[in-house]
Design a protein around this motif. Sequence first.
Motif, PDB file in Angstrom:
ATOM      1  N   ALA A 139      43.913  40.152 -28.078  1.00  0.00           N
ATOM      2  CA  ALA A 139      43.953  40.328 -26.628  1.00  0.00           C
ATOM      3  C   ALA A 139      44.657  39.161 -25.929  1.00  0.00           C
ATOM      4  O   ALA A 139      45.074  39.287 -24.799  1.00  0.00           O
ATOM      5  CB  ALA A 139      42.551  40.469 -26.076  1.00  0.00           C
ATOM      6  N   SER A 140      44.818  38.048 -26.608  1.00  0.00           N
ATOM      7  CA  SER A 140      45.443  36.889 -25.975  1.00  0.00           C
ATOM      8  C   SER A 140      46.959  36.884 -26.119  1.00  0.00           C
ATOM      9  O   SER A 140      47.629  36.043 -25.552  1.00  0.00           O
ATOM     10  CB  SER A 140      44.878  35.594 -26.564  1.00  0.00           C
ATOM     11  OG  SER A 140      45.222  35.490 -27.930  1.00  0.00           O
TER      12      SER A 140
ATOM     13  N   ASN B 245      42.922  46.064 -20.629  1.00  0.00           N
ATOM     14  CA  ASN B 245      42.863  44.963 -21.596  1.00  0.00           C
ATOM     15  C   ASN B 245      42.308  43.691 -20.982  1.00  0.00           C
ATOM     16  O   ASN B 245      41.517  42.983 -21.612  1.00  0.00           O
ATOM     17  CB  ASN B 245      44.246  44.731 -22.198  1.00  0.00           C
ATOM     18  CG  ASN B 245      44.576  45.769 -23.236  1.00  0.00           C
ATOM     19  OD1 ASN B 245      44.040  45.742 -24.326  1.00  0.00           O
ATOM     20  ND2 ASN B 245      45.425  46.704 -22.883  1.00  0.00           N
ATOM     21  N   THR B 246      42.684  43.392 -19.754  1.00  0.00           N
ATOM     22  CA  THR B 246      42.175  42.191 -19.077  1.00  0.00           C
ATOM     23  C   THR B 246      40.676  42.295 -18.847  1.00  0.00           C
ATOM     24  O   THR B 246      39.929  41.353 -19.126  1.00  0.00           O
ATOM     25  CB  THR B 246      42.904  41.982 -17.740  1.00  0.00           C
ATOM     26  OG1 THR B 246      44.295  41.800 -18.006  1.00  0.00           O
ATOM     27  CG2 THR B 246      42.367  40.772 -16.999  1.00  0.00           C
TER      28      THR B 246
ATOM     29  N   ALA C 243      38.712  41.985 -22.075  1.00  0.00           N
ATOM     30  CA  ALA C 243      38.761  40.620 -22.618  1.00  0.00           C
ATOM     31  C   ALA C 243      37.932  39.641 -21.798  1.00  0.00           C
ATOM     32  O   ALA C 243      37.410  38.666 -22.337  1.00  0.00           O
ATOM     33  CB  ALA C 243      40.201  40.148 -22.684  1.00  0.00           C
ATOM     34  N   THR C 244      37.791  39.879 -20.493  1.00  0.00           N
ATOM     35  CA  THR C 244      37.142  38.878 -19.635  1.00  0.00           C
ATOM     36  C   THR C 244      35.761  39.270 -19.136  1.00  0.00           C
ATOM     37  O   THR C 244      34.993  38.393 -18.765  1.00  0.00           O
ATOM     38  CB  THR C 244      38.025  38.575 -18.404  1.00  0.00           C
ATOM     39  OG1 THR C 244      38.211  39.769 -17.640  1.00  0.00           O
ATOM     40  CG2 THR C 244      39.362  37.997 -18.824  1.00  0.00           C
TER      41      THR C 244
END
Length: 108
Positions: free
Chosen positions: A104-105, A47-48, A51-52
């Motif tokens: 995602a946040s 997920n990180t 998202a990034t």
Amino acid sequence: MSLNYTMYRSTTIGEALERTLEEFASDETITKNLVKRVLLNFDKAVNTKLATQVKNRYTFKANKLRAYRFCDNVWTFVMEDVEVKDPNKQATKYAHMKIVACDASRKG
């Protein structure tokens, strides 16, 4: 990590990881607790990174929205006759598509 963020476990790499961890646990090479910790770290890492580090944007257009739902802060869309365009505007058509989207946040 919320259960909403375990969806990548159903990918090829996620399933392979789970099978391998289950084998290790059944052989008592690792503990069940370690299996849970590894899977939680997998969920968080995927997920990180998505998202990034993933910057591609795809667009899609469906001729038919078959179903949609919002539950536990997760949207699910089931569509038919979908055209997807990649960042280079190359189009690919699919008879069926399911999209699962979550925030995602969110902290879980």
